[in-house]
Motif scaffolding. Structure first.
Motif, short mmCIF file in Angstrom:
data_model
loop_
_atom_site.label_atom_id
_atom_site.label_comp_id
_atom_site.label_asym_id
_atom_site.label_seq_id
_atom_site.Cartn_x
_atom_site.Cartn_y
_atom_site.Cartn_z
N ARG A 282 0.21 -14.59 -7.39
CA ARG A 282 1.34 -13.69 -7.61
C ARG A 282 2.68 -14.29 -7.21
O ARG A 282 3.46 -13.71 -6.46
CB ARG A 282 1.13 -12.37 -6.86
CG ARG A 282 -0.05 -11.58 -7.42
CD ARG A 282 -0.02 -10.16 -6.97
NE ARG A 282 -1.24 -9.45 -7.36
CZ ARG A 282 -1.53 -8.23 -6.95
NH1 ARG A 282 -0.71 -7.59 -6.15
NH2 ARG A 282 -2.63 -7.65 -7.35
N ARG B 40 -10.01 -1.53 -1.30
CA ARG B 40 -8.76 -0.81 -1.48
C ARG B 40 -7.69 -1.33 -0.52
O ARG B 40 -6.54 -1.55 -0.89
CB ARG B 40 -9.01 0.69 -1.28
CG ARG B 40 -7.80 1.59 -1.41
CD ARG B 40 -7.08 1.43 -2.75
NE ARG B 40 -7.94 1.53 -3.91
CZ ARG B 40 -8.23 2.68 -4.52
NH1 ARG B 40 -7.75 3.81 -4.07
NH2 ARG B 40 -9.02 2.68 -5.58
N GLU C 26 -2.10 -6.59 -0.81
CA GLU C 26 -1.54 -7.37 -1.92
C GLU C 26 -0.27 -6.73 -2.46
O GLU C 26 0.63 -7.41 -2.93
CB GLU C 26 -2.56 -7.45 -3.07
CG GLU C 26 -3.59 -8.52 -2.92
CD GLU C 26 -4.35 -8.70 -4.22
OE1 GLU C 26 -5.05 -7.74 -4.62
OE2 GLU C 26 -4.26 -9.78 -4.82
N ASN C 27 -0.25 -5.40 -2.43
CA ASN C 27 0.89 -4.69 -3.01
C ASN C 27 1.96 -4.36 -1.97
O ASN C 27 2.82 -3.53 -2.21
CB ASN C 27 0.40 -3.40 -3.69
CG ASN C 27 -0.59 -3.69 -4.79
OD1 ASN C 27 -0.52 -4.73 -5.42
ND2 ASN C 27 -1.54 -2.79 -4.99
N HIS C 28 1.87 -4.99 -0.82
CA HIS C 28 2.84 -4.80 0.27
C HIS C 28 2.96 -3.33 0.68
O HIS C 28 4.05 -2.83 0.91
CB HIS C 28 4.23 -5.32 -0.13
CG HIS C 28 4.20 -6.67 -0.74
ND1 HIS C 28 3.93 -7.81 -0.01
CD2 HIS C 28 4.34 -7.08 -2.03
CE1 HIS C 28 3.94 -8.85 -0.82
NE2 HIS C 28 4.17 -8.45 -2.05
N SER D 157 -6.22 -4.48 -1.71
CA SER D 157 -5.23 -4.21 -2.77
C SER D 157 -3.91 -3.77 -2.17
O SER D 157 -2.84 -4.19 -2.61
CB SER D 157 -5.72 -3.09 -3.70
OG SER D 157 -6.91 -3.44 -4.31
#
Lengths: 132, 309, 558
Positions: free
Chosen positions: B114, B17, B23-25, B20
């Protein structure tokens, strides 16, 4: 934060027909999702480990061997055991209509039988993933 | 229990988690990393790169299995390109690491680039830290070797392993320059193929120009048959010993940290410029003027910098 | 073929026709701007002699039964006897499958075709953890010679011809078949049939591989060599385009990739020291039949001509039989729809016509319910009747290669041959089929075609009746075949009993002998046969080979 939906596309069971799995993987990618593809002959344990480590929103399984009633519910059970029941689980392949109520009762959110357009699957995932 | 605690307890779902979130800032993840940063620095970080089709995933699989036999724990970050058109990606490296999936001492994470140029996700650095805190002994970062990514790998790794295969011909020539600088260890995979010896010799010849006191070893392997894996692993380990004994580990990490700080600062600056809608408007306005040759881009950049404090 | 002046005349009138058509189209446009075949090749409005102007009857067609076999591999084709109507069947236990085979023979089926379950195909016994939920599902479960004895109980093996869809462990199942025959008092030289034994297409498309490429190729050449001496009437391989097509390839790719695989087998056998004319006559092929009947007919003809030329020119084969491509056909499983399953009967009938007009040696027709489950006895009967109607009532079997000479068919035959040859050249450049597979080239080409096909369906560019057009609300179909889930338990019990009863010392000894042979370079067939006779299980035999050879690693192209 806008983030791509992550989907694990897995082939449980021993059948090697991965055309459907690969087509759906490509379609999900083209719909802007991050697809983690596991390859053939995955045990429910392997699928669940991968789903946890990859922190996916959805596990999509394709199965044509006829072993769906054994293997798909097992994936749901193992996810529960890992407190990961928030992960959406869907299935597809040659699955008789008669078996679908049983699979849904076991926690498979939806079953997509042959001829389902990939757009239907994509829309279903978008509408049903729990973590936004 | 919060995420940080769960991470420290070694819960895989928390690791996943957090990666993630990085990764999603997600700013919460940054806060956690700030708090736990002092717990990083223990893992040996190995970057694996090389041209597509070199067998990097299979090689990683075998190296990790060898390490597992020694009882070491391992994290793997496999990076694949994200489609610039749809933002989607297919991450297929797990296929060659199926057996490691259920190994409790291994954590595998696939990442899409991404949209970051260079083929290596910015989030990779965050993921490395998280796996380091989680406590693995080794971290492998695997990425496709196309252009810039080899250099990016070197910014993140203690040891960079370049994987080559015979028969790619011109490709080796094309990435020659990059190899010279960043490869710490070389593997020639699929060594049963014609031309393996020649490929190895070519690499050796290029390395003859090497000025450093570390001469990168070139190991022939056949990953699929598990041949040469132990030897390759020994080379990787001796590189780490060399770094430690010569004090170069500290120097290397400090160089990498410097690059990371500059990167983060740049990112922050750009965010400051673009985040506020008003400022973005200003940039657009300047762009119009530059495009219509009313202003030059140099002066435009200077005027932006004058505006932020 | 055509006189120059006459050809010029035809070209002139074609030009006039084309101009007239342009006028007509302005007023009344055609249904589509571009017409495409079933596999997406452009189809012209009209074909004339000008489309086949270089055509030479003698070198391009010849007579049926002679080089280059474009018109068929036998001189009289179905006027002598019909193709073998061979229905692929098998499920659950050996006992149940045995009953189905006897039923099919009673109904006029001329050859058996055995479907094995997935654990058997991958060399696992029914009690292996990975076999969980799979035992008896897509075919019959065979764990040892004991099961094989039941499977063929009361079926005289010198009278029937048997096709077995088995690949990675083909040597083991063939050994079991030979051993059952021995018990019936039938010597191996009397046995007729086919094992699929085509591992390359497993790597490409079907997925039931076990061993790495090199070991698999050795097992295959071992079989070629053993059978050329001991089981001379056996077709030792069925080089399969069927699954390549099912995975989504085009018709031309089906031919190109299949023949490229064929070339790899021939090369492997020659490298192993076999003379091409000793094994080539026992090679057979297996193709798909889709709905575009004209394209399919051209495909079969192109395959025959191309293979004949390859065998003669590339491999220097001398015997006519080495150059004649004989093939089995199955109607296209992926063309069947789960919606309005009755429509599938019509599709299968069209595909049957394609296979027969294309000169197949044997045919399996799919049942209407196969997009939903394994077929029931009733739906299998309709599928078999479809073949019988085509054979006895349609008249298409009464003259040889009736579509020859059609401008379209001949142009299309040439087009497919050329496109297939391009693929073969490309694969040669990559170092042959095994290397091209290893690099994922073939898989990637197929996947691209499959994805395009799917997109054409979803955008409505391609119409599938009952699926994306002419849809109705329908009730889920009733009466589908269900395999008893207790089969797995039953097979497990049978294995336990067998292991308690057999001479385990002897089993161990034979397995160790096999291990030794695997490590060396002897022919493995005699060792496998010995182990089978001692009732070693399939899983034990394949287990020994797995330990020595290792397992294949999938190359995924997405």
């Amino acid at each position: 934060m806008d983030r791509p939906i992550r989907v694990l596309v897995a082939k449980p069971g021993l059948d090697g027909h991965d055309r459907g799995a690969k087509v759906i993987a490509r379609a999900l990618r083209d719909a802007g999702m991050e697809v983690i593809y596991t390859g053939l002959r995955q045990t429910p344990e392997q699928i669940v480990s991968a789903a946890i480590q990859e922190d996916v929103d959805c596990v999509a399984m394709s199965i044509l061997s006829g072993a769906h009633n054994t293997l798909l519910p097992k994936v749901v059970e193992l996810l529960k055991a890992e407190n990961a029941e928030d992960i959406l689980v869907i299935g597809g392949g040659v699955i008789p209509d008669d078996d679908i109520p049983f699979l849904k009762e076991k926690g498979i959110a939806e079953v997509f039988t042959p001829g389902t357009p990939t757009s239907v699957t994509i829309d279903f995932i978008k509408a049903n993933v729990k973590r936004k | 229990m919060n995420l940080a605690e769960r991470l420290l307890k070694g819960e895989k779902r928390a690791v996943a988690r957090l990666i993630s979130m990085v990764e999603n800032h997600d700013s919460e993840a940054v806060e956690i990393l700030k708090k736990l940063y002092h717990k990083t620095g223990n893992a040996h970080v190995i970057g694996i790169t090389g041209p597509p089709g070199a067998g990097k995933s299979t090689l990683t699989d075998k190296l990790v299995k060898a390490l597992r036999k020694e009882g070491k724990t391992v994290g793997i970050i496999a990076v694949d390109p994200t489609s610039p058109f749809t933002g989607g990606s297919i991450l297929g490296d797990r296929v060659r690491m199926s057996e490691l999936s259920t190994d409790p001492g291994v954590f595998i994470r696939s990442m899409g680039t991404r949209g970051h140029l260079g083929g290596l996700s910015k989030a990779t650095q965050g993921a490395v830290k998280i796996l380091d805190i989680y406590g693995v002994d080794y971290i492998f970062i695997e990425t496709v070797g196309v252009g810039q990514s080899e250099v990016d790998i070197a910014k993140n790794a203690d040891t960079t392993l370049m994987v080559m295969v015979p028969g790619l011909g011109d490709d080796i020539q094309a990435i020659k320059a990059g190899i010279m600088e960043i490869g710490d260890v070389f593997a020639v995979n699929k060594a049963d193929r014609d031309g393996a010896k020649r490929t190895a010799t070519e690499i050796e010849m290029m390395l003859d120009f090497n000025q450093s006191d570390w001469r990168p070893p070139v190991q022939q392997v056949i990953a699929i048959n598990n041949k040469g894996i132990e030897e390759l692993l020994d080379h990787i380990k001796s590189h780490m010993n060399y770094l430690k004994e010569t004090g170069k580990l500290q120097r290397r990490r400090s160089e990498n940290s410097k690059l990371e700080i500059i990167d983060l600062t740049q990112q922050k600056l750009i965010n400051m410029i673009l985040d506020k809608s008003k400022k973005e408007e200003m940039v657009n306005q300047l762009a119009e003027e530059v495009a219509s040759r009313k202003m030059d881009p140099y002066s435009a950049a200077e005027s932006i910098l004058k505006n932020i404090k | 073929m055509f006189q120059k002046e006459k050809l010029d005349k035809i070209k002139e009138s074609f030009k006039a026709y084309d101009e007239k058509v342009a006028e007509t189209i302005k007023k009344r446009p055609e249904r589509k701007e571009v017409f495409e075949s079933g596999s997406g090749a452009v189809v012209n409005r009209l074909y004339t002699p000008a489309d086949i102007e270089d055509f030479d009857y003698e070198t391009d067609l010849g007579m049926p039964g002679s080089y280059p076999y474009t018109r068929g591999v036998q001189p009289t084709m179905y006027r002598g006897r019909f193709w073998t109507m061979r229905m692929y069947a098998g499920f659950a236990t050996a006992e149940e499958s045995n009953k189905r085979y006897k039923y099919l023979i009673e109904q006029g089926s001329m050859g058996l075709s055995v479907a094995f379950d997935l654990p058997t195909q991958i060399g696992y016994d029914s009690d292996h953890p990975l076999a969980e939920g799979e035992v008896g599902k897509v075919g019959v479960a065979i764990d040892s010679l004991a099961d094989m004895e039941i499977l063929f109980d009361g079926i005289p093996l010198d009278k029937v011809s048997t096709s077995m869809t088995i690949n990675a462990p083909a040597s083991v199942l063939l050994a079991m078949y030979i051993a059952v025959a021995e018990k019936q008092g039938v010597t191996p030289d009397k046995l007729r049939g086919t094992i699929q034994n085509d591992i390359l297409k497993e790597y490409i498309a079907r997925g039931t591989y076990i061993f790495p490429t090199e070991a698999s190729m050795r097992l295959i050449t071992n079989i070629f060599e053993y059978c050329s001496k001991e089981v001379p009437q056996w077709n030792t391989i069925s080089i399969s385009g069927y699954h390549i097509r099912e995975a989504g390839s085009t018709a031309a790719q089906e031919v190109g990739f299949t023949l490229a695989d064929g070339i790899a087998y021939v090369e492997a056998a020659i490298k192993a020291g076999l003379d091409v004319d000793t094994f080539a006559p026992r090679l057979s092929f297996f193709f798909n039949a889709h709905n575009d009947i004209l394209e399919e007919v051209a495909k079969y003809r192109a395959a025959r001509r191309l293979w004949a030329r390859i065998m003669k020119e590339r491999f220097g084969a001398k015997k006519p039989k080495s150059m004649a491509l004989k093939f089995h056909t199955q109607t296209g499983g992926s063309t069947l729809t789960a919606q309005q399953p009755e429509n599938n009967i019509v599709r299968v009938a069209i595909q049957t016509l394609a296979a027969v007009l294309g000169g197949t040696q044997s045919l399996h027709t799919n049942s209407k319910d196969e997009a939903l489950a394994l077929p029931t006895e009733d739906s299998v009967r309709v599928a078999l009747r479809t073949q019988q109607i085509v054979a006895y009532e349609s008249g298409v079997a009464d003259t040889v290669d009736p579509l020859a000479g059609s401008y379209y068919i001949e142009a299309k035959t040439k087009e497919i041959e050329e496109e297939a040859m391009k693929y073969i050249k490309k694969i040669d450049e990559l170092g042959g089929a095994p290397k091209a597979i290893d690099m994922g080239y073939i898989q990637q080409e197929i996947m691209d075609a499959a994805y395009n096909y799917q997109r054409d369906i979803e955008t409505g560019k391609r119409i599938i009746v009952g699926m994306n057009k002419f849809k109705i609300e329908e009730e889920p179909p009733k009466g589908l075949l269900k395999v008893d889930p207790s089969v797995g338990e039953l097979q497990k019990k049978k294995i336990q009993e067998l292991k308690a009863k057999r001479d385990n010392e002897q089993v161990k000894e034979k397995l160790e002998a096999l291990r030794g042979a695997c490590q060396g370079d002897e022919n493995l067939m005699p060792y496998i046969l010995d182990a089978v006779r001692a009732y070693a299980t399939l899983g034990e035999i394949c287990g020994v080979m797995r330990e020595v050879f290792g397992e294949y690693q999938q190359s995924v192209q997405l």
